[in-house]
Design a protein around this motif. Structure first.
Motif, PDB file in Angstrom:
ATOM      1  N   PHE A  95       0.732  -1.181   0.088  1.00 39.80           N
ATOM      2  CA  PHE A  95      -0.079   0.055   0.101  1.00 39.80           C
ATOM      3  C   PHE A  95       0.886   1.234   0.019  1.00 39.80           C
ATOM      4  CE2 PHE A  95      -2.113  -3.367   2.350  1.00 39.80           C
ATOM      5  CZ  PHE A  95      -3.219  -3.617   1.531  1.00 39.80           C
ATOM      6  N   PRO A  96       1.544   1.586  -1.090  1.00 41.97           N
ATOM      7  CA  PRO A  96       2.622   2.468  -1.210  1.00 41.97           C
ATOM      8  C   PRO A  96       1.689   4.091  -0.750  1.00 41.97           C
ATOM      9  CG  PRO A  96       2.032   1.974  -3.419  1.00 41.97           C
ATOM     10  CD  PRO A  96       1.255   0.892  -2.288  1.00 41.97           C
ATOM     11  N   ASN A  97       0.601   4.359  -1.069  1.00 43.15           N
ATOM     12  CA  ASN A  97       0.119   5.389  -0.875  1.00 43.15           C
ATOM     13  C   ASN A  97      -0.546   5.946   0.417  1.00 43.15           C
ATOM     14  OD1 ASN A  97       1.028   6.676  -3.408  1.00 43.15           O
ATOM     15  ND2 ASN A  97      -0.729   5.355  -4.308  1.00 43.15           N
ATOM     16  N   LEU A  98      -0.493   4.669   1.452  1.00 45.80           N
ATOM     17  CA  LEU A  98      -1.101   4.533   2.691  1.00 45.80           C
ATOM     18  C   LEU A  98      -0.108   5.478   3.377  1.00 45.80           C
ATOM     19  CD1 LEU A  98      -3.509   3.405   4.677  1.00 45.80           C
ATOM     20  CD2 LEU A  98      -2.036   1.351   4.780  1.00 45.80           C
ATOM     21  N   ARG A  99      -0.822   6.324   4.280  1.00 45.96           N
ATOM     22  CA  ARG A  99       0.117   6.992   5.270  1.00 45.96           C
ATOM     23  C   ARG A  99       0.208   6.182   6.407  1.00 45.96           C
ATOM     24  NH1 ARG A  99      -2.045  12.531   6.098  1.00 45.96           N
ATOM     25  NH2 ARG A  99      -3.781  11.935   5.042  1.00 45.96           N
ATOM     26  N   ILE A 100       1.320   5.873   6.993  1.00 51.11           N
ATOM     27  CA  ILE A 100       1.346   5.040   8.200  1.00 51.11           C
ATOM     28  C   ILE A 100       2.459   5.610   9.130  1.00 51.11           C
ATOM     29  CG2 ILE A 100       2.571   2.863   8.900  1.00 51.11           C
ATOM     30  CD1 ILE A 100       2.075   1.764   6.153  1.00 51.11           C
ATOM     31  N   VAL A 101       1.894   5.635  10.644  1.00 50.49           N
ATOM     32  CA  VAL A 101       2.685   5.933  11.636  1.00 50.49           C
ATOM     33  C   VAL A 101       3.274   4.822  12.244  1.00 50.49           C
ATOM     34  CG1 VAL A 101       2.889   7.584  13.653  1.00 50.49           C
ATOM     35  CG2 VAL A 101       1.477   8.223  11.719  1.00 50.49           C
ATOM     36  N   GLY A 115      13.640   0.470  13.818  1.00 52.65           N
ATOM     37  CA  GLY A 115      12.502   1.329  13.771  1.00 52.65           C
ATOM     38  C   GLY A 115      12.781   2.554  12.957  1.00 52.65           C
ATOM     39  N   VAL A 116      14.041   3.274  13.253  1.00 52.25           N
ATOM     40  CA  VAL A 116      14.403   4.445  12.787  1.00 52.25           C
ATOM     41  C   VAL A 116      14.898   4.305  11.265  1.00 52.25           C
ATOM     42  CG1 VAL A 116      16.374   6.052  12.728  1.00 52.25           C
ATOM     43  CG2 VAL A 116      15.110   5.485  15.087  1.00 52.25           C
ATOM     44  N   GLU A 117      15.672   2.867  11.137  1.00 51.58           N
ATOM     45  CA  GLU A 117      16.165   2.893   9.878  1.00 51.58           C
ATOM     46  C   GLU A 117      14.885   2.593   8.836  1.00 51.58           C
ATOM     47  OE1 GLU A 117      19.282  -0.125  10.586  1.00 51.58           O
ATOM     48  OE2 GLU A 117      20.646   1.541  11.109  1.00 51.58           O
ATOM     49  N   PHE A 118      14.066   1.951   9.330  1.00 51.35           N
ATOM     50  CA  PHE A 118      12.862   1.702   8.517  1.00 51.35           C
ATOM     51  C   PHE A 118      12.078   2.676   8.107  1.00 51.35           C
ATOM     52  CE2 PHE A 118       8.388   0.857   7.838  1.00 51.35           C
ATOM     53  CZ  PHE A 118       8.271   0.094   6.777  1.00 51.35           C
ATOM     54  N   VAL A 119      11.806   3.849   8.921  1.00 50.87           N
ATOM     55  CA  VAL A 119      11.097   4.984   8.663  1.00 50.87           C
ATOM     56  C   VAL A 119      12.007   5.769   7.745  1.00 50.87           C
ATOM     57  CG1 VAL A 119      10.224   7.262   9.687  1.00 50.87           C
ATOM     58  CG2 VAL A 119       9.770   5.009  10.780  1.00 50.87           C
ATOM     59  N   GLU A 120      13.302   6.094   7.923  1.00 53.41           N
ATOM     60  CA  GLU A 120      14.278   6.627   7.289  1.00 53.41           C
ATOM     61  C   GLU A 120      14.326   6.068   5.759  1.00 53.41           C
ATOM     62  OE1 GLU A 120      17.535   8.748  10.211  1.00 53.41           O
ATOM     63  OE2 GLU A 120      17.868   6.528   9.406  1.00 53.41           O
ATOM     64  N   SER A 121      14.101   4.793   5.516  1.00 50.22           N
ATOM     65  CA  SER A 121      14.263   4.233   4.250  1.00 50.22           C
ATOM     66  C   SER A 121      12.874   3.974   3.486  1.00 50.22           C
ATOM     67  CB  SER A 121      14.830   2.896   4.399  1.00 50.22           C
ATOM     68  OG  SER A 121      13.805   2.020   5.123  1.00 50.22           O
ATOM     69  N   ALA A 122      11.668   4.244   4.217  1.00 50.31           N
ATOM     70  CA  ALA A 122      10.452   3.846   3.650  1.00 50.31           C
ATOM     71  C   ALA A 122       9.636   5.057   2.868  1.00 50.31           C
ATOM     72  CB  ALA A 122       9.513   3.377   4.921  1.00 50.31           C
ATOM     73  N   GLY A 123      10.386   6.502   2.804  1.00 48.26           N
ATOM     74  CA  GLY A 123       9.774   7.408   1.838  1.00 48.26           C
ATOM     75  C   GLY A 123       8.741   8.049   2.502  1.00 48.26           C
ATOM     76  N   PRO A 124       8.071   9.188   2.025  1.00 49.86           N
ATOM     77  CA  PRO A 124       7.306  10.284   2.647  1.00 49.86           C
ATOM     78  C   PRO A 124       6.057   9.732   3.322  1.00 49.86           C
ATOM     79  CG  PRO A 124       7.125  10.541   0.153  1.00 49.86           C
ATOM     80  CD  PRO A 124       8.074   9.365   0.571  1.00 49.86           C
ATOM     81  N   ASN A 125       5.463   8.749   2.920  1.00 53.08           N
ATOM     82  CA  ASN A 125       4.180   8.246   3.756  1.00 53.08           C
ATOM     83  C   ASN A 125       4.442   7.366   4.919  1.00 53.08           C
ATOM     84  OD1 ASN A 125       2.608   9.475   1.791  1.00 53.08           O
ATOM     85  ND2 ASN A 125       2.764   7.912   0.311  1.00 53.08           N
ATOM     86  N   THR A 126       5.607   7.519   5.265  1.00 50.17           N
ATOM     87  CA  THR A 126       5.828   6.504   6.514  1.00 50.17           C
ATOM     88  C   THR A 126       6.434   7.839   7.586  1.00 50.17           C
ATOM     89  OG1 THR A 126       6.456   4.894   5.277  1.00 50.17           O
ATOM     90  CG2 THR A 126       6.805   4.645   7.594  1.00 50.17           C
ATOM     91  N   ALA A 127       5.961   7.502   8.994  1.00 50.82           N
ATOM     92  CA  ALA A 127       6.467   8.442   9.940  1.00 50.82           C
ATOM     93  C   ALA A 127       6.517   7.767  11.423  1.00 50.82           C
ATOM     94  CB  ALA A 127       5.472   9.770  10.185  1.00 50.82           C
ATOM     95  N   ALA A 128       7.198   8.315  12.320  1.00 49.44           N
ATOM     96  CA  ALA A 128       7.128   7.554  13.472  1.00 49.44           C
ATOM     97  C   ALA A 128       7.106   8.635  14.628  1.00 49.44           C
ATOM     98  CB  ALA A 128       8.469   6.677  13.714  1.00 49.44           C
ATOM     99  N   SER A 129       6.266   8.280  15.546  1.00 47.13           N
ATOM    100  CA  SER A 129       6.341   9.208  17.201  1.00 47.13           C
ATOM    101  C   SER A 129       7.367   8.546  17.985  1.00 47.13           C
ATOM    102  CB  SER A 129       5.046   9.121  17.484  1.00 47.13           C
ATOM    103  OG  SER A 129       4.591   7.848  17.969  1.00 47.13           O
ATOM    104  N   ILE A 130       7.935   9.241  18.732  1.00 43.04           N
ATOM    105  CA  ILE A 130       8.961   8.955  19.796  1.00 43.04           C
ATOM    106  C   ILE A 130       8.711   9.484  20.893  1.00 43.04           C
ATOM    107  CG2 ILE A 130      11.483   8.800  19.968  1.00 43.04           C
ATOM    108  CD1 ILE A 130      12.225   9.257  17.095  1.00 43.04           C
ATOM    109  N   THR A 131       8.552   8.680  22.077  1.00 44.39           N
ATOM    110  CA  THR A 131       8.355   9.151  23.262  1.00 44.39           C
ATOM    111  C   THR A 131       9.598   9.854  23.997  1.00 44.39           C
ATOM    112  OG1 THR A 131       8.881   7.476  25.020  1.00 44.39           O
ATOM    113  CG2 THR A 131       6.762   7.149  23.659  1.00 44.39           C
ATOM    114  N   ALA A 132       9.247  10.676  24.916  1.00 44.77           N
ATOM    115  CA  ALA A 132      10.373  11.351  25.719  1.00 44.77           C
ATOM    116  C   ALA A 132      11.052  10.193  26.563  1.00 44.77           C
ATOM    117  CB  ALA A 132       9.795  12.527  26.790  1.00 44.77           C
ATOM    118  N   HIS A 133      10.227   9.257  27.088  1.00 44.77           N
ATOM    119  CA  HIS A 133      10.911   8.380  28.036  1.00 44.77           C
ATOM    120  C   HIS A 133      11.869   7.427  27.377  1.00 44.77           C
ATOM    121  CE1 HIS A 133       6.763   7.090  27.685  1.00 44.77           C
ATOM    122  NE2 HIS A 133       7.070   5.904  27.646  1.00 44.77           N
TER     123      HIS A 133
END
Ligand code: DOR
Ligand code: ZN
Length: 364
Positions: free
Chosen positions: A169-175, A184-202
């Motif tokens: 689903f290349p056009n599905l926006r995924i968080v 997780g970081v490497e996946f998001v960095e390599s997955a293009g603009p429709n993939t993002a990640a949240s990161i907690t403070a802890h």
């Protein structure tokens, strides 16, 4: 380091927060609204928030606790089940930005996830409809396979399920929510603009040693669990680096004290009232407020806290500002919570180096 204070950023966006329900809202809503102008509200109530009608009713209950001086826009999510239908998704798409995403919990992965999706591959029909309707998919990215080591559940989820979802689903926006690993970081960095990640403070401030430092520390138990320092370092680089789709998501997840400090404690860290300060601490320690020292500047902090999330969700940045001063204060031992309990914040009794304050436009 050179001390640059006060720091002023646009009002923060919480990419992932648990507010709970009923009396608990009296505590959680003012806390989150004291720092954030909006936030993605998790649907794992009991019973879970599975329909748009339920999400809108929950939204009204949250709004009834928003303090008049601190506007807060709860951005609601639907809890995906095997039976989530395209009618529901159509209704979500027409909710005028009140319900903004669906949340995938692999069944059994975390708190109140038993109604979630038992077999991720069987949800492809739902993902296909979400892609067509341009609805964001938020994922708790951990496998539930009991044979997988608890510290590897995120990396295995990425390999076993997420790469294939991303490709199909290349056009599905995924968080990918609350990422905790280098994987997780490497996946998001390599997955293009429709993939993002949240990161907690802890997950930025601590690694897994914190769970065991001086005895078993139940308030550091959350899911995904804190990882090794090498993962923490990669998360810090992702958050402070100003590149890619990484944004703050507190995953502030309150449980009453008696359900944390017990023989089988619940997962979740309550960070809402101190989270912006905790993120500031991370950026400060990383030298990211101090370009002269090789850091990257306050701009990256503002993107991470206030702009990258809204950009990904295609919503405006909140009005007003948050100021941060380098000022030490002590975190209270607990807060009233629910009918008669208390909730213990993550850093109870400890000092915190920053003080955040929300200021509305017009100088209120
Ligand atoms: O630690 C956690 N607590 N992780 C989750 O995914 C859920 C949350 C909660 O709802 O308590
Ligand atoms: Zn969560």
């Amino acid at each position: 380091m050179t001390q640059i204070t006060p720091i002023i950023i646009h009002t923060a966006f919480d990419g992932h927060v648990h507010l709970r329900d009923g009396e608990a809202l009296r505590t959680t809503v003012p806390h989150i609204a004291s720092r954030f102008g909006n936030g993605i509200v998790m649907p794992n109530l009991k019973p879970a928030v599975k329909t748009v009608a339920e999400a809108l009713a929950y939204r009204e209950r949250i709004l009834s606790y928003v303090p008049s001086g601190s506007p807060f826009d709860p951005l609601m999510t639907l809890y995906l089940t095997e039976t989530t239908g395209s009618d529901e998704l159509l209704e979500l798409a027409g909710s005028e930005g009140k319900v903004v995403a669906c949340k995938l919990y692999p069944a059994g992965a975390t708190t109140n996830s038993s109604e979630g999706i038992p077999d991720v591959e069987k949800a492809y029909g739902i993902f296909e409809a979400m892609e067509r309707l341009d609805i964001v998919l938020c994922i708790h990215g951990e496998v539930t396979d009991p044979s997988v080591d608890v510290f590897d559940k995120e990396a295995v989820f990425i390999d076993r399920y997420l790469r294939k979802i991303r490709e199909t689903f290349p056009n599905l926006r995924i968080v990918l929510e609350h990422i905790t690993t280098k994987d997780g970081v490497e996946f998001v960095e390599s997955a293009g603009p429709n993939t993002a990640a949240s990161i907690t403070a802890h997950h930025l401030l601590f690694n897994r040693n914190a769970i065991f430092q001086g005895g078993l520390q139940p308030h550091f138990y959350c899911l995904p669990i804190l990882k090794r320092d090498v993962h923490q370092e990669v998360l810090i680089r992702a958050a402070t680096g100003g590149m890619g789709n990484f944004f703050a998501g507190t995953d502030s997840a309150p449980h009453p004290k008696n359900l944390k400090e017990t023989s089988c404690g619940c997962a979740g860290c309550y960070t809402a009232p101190q989270s912006v300060e905790m993120y500031a601490e991370v950026f400060d320690r990383a030298g990211a407020f101090d370009p002269g020292q090789g850091g990257v500047g306050i701009g990256n902090f503002e993107w991470f806290m206030s702009k990258t999330g809204p950009t990904f969700y295609r919503i405006p940045v909140s009005e007003g500002y948050v100021t941060l001063r380098k000022e030490t204060s002590e975190v209270p031992p607990d807060y009233p919570f629910g009918e008669s309990g208390v909730v213990v914040p993550l850093l109870a009794g400890k000092t915190i180096e920053w003080k955040a304050e929300r200021i509305l436009r017009g100088g209120n």
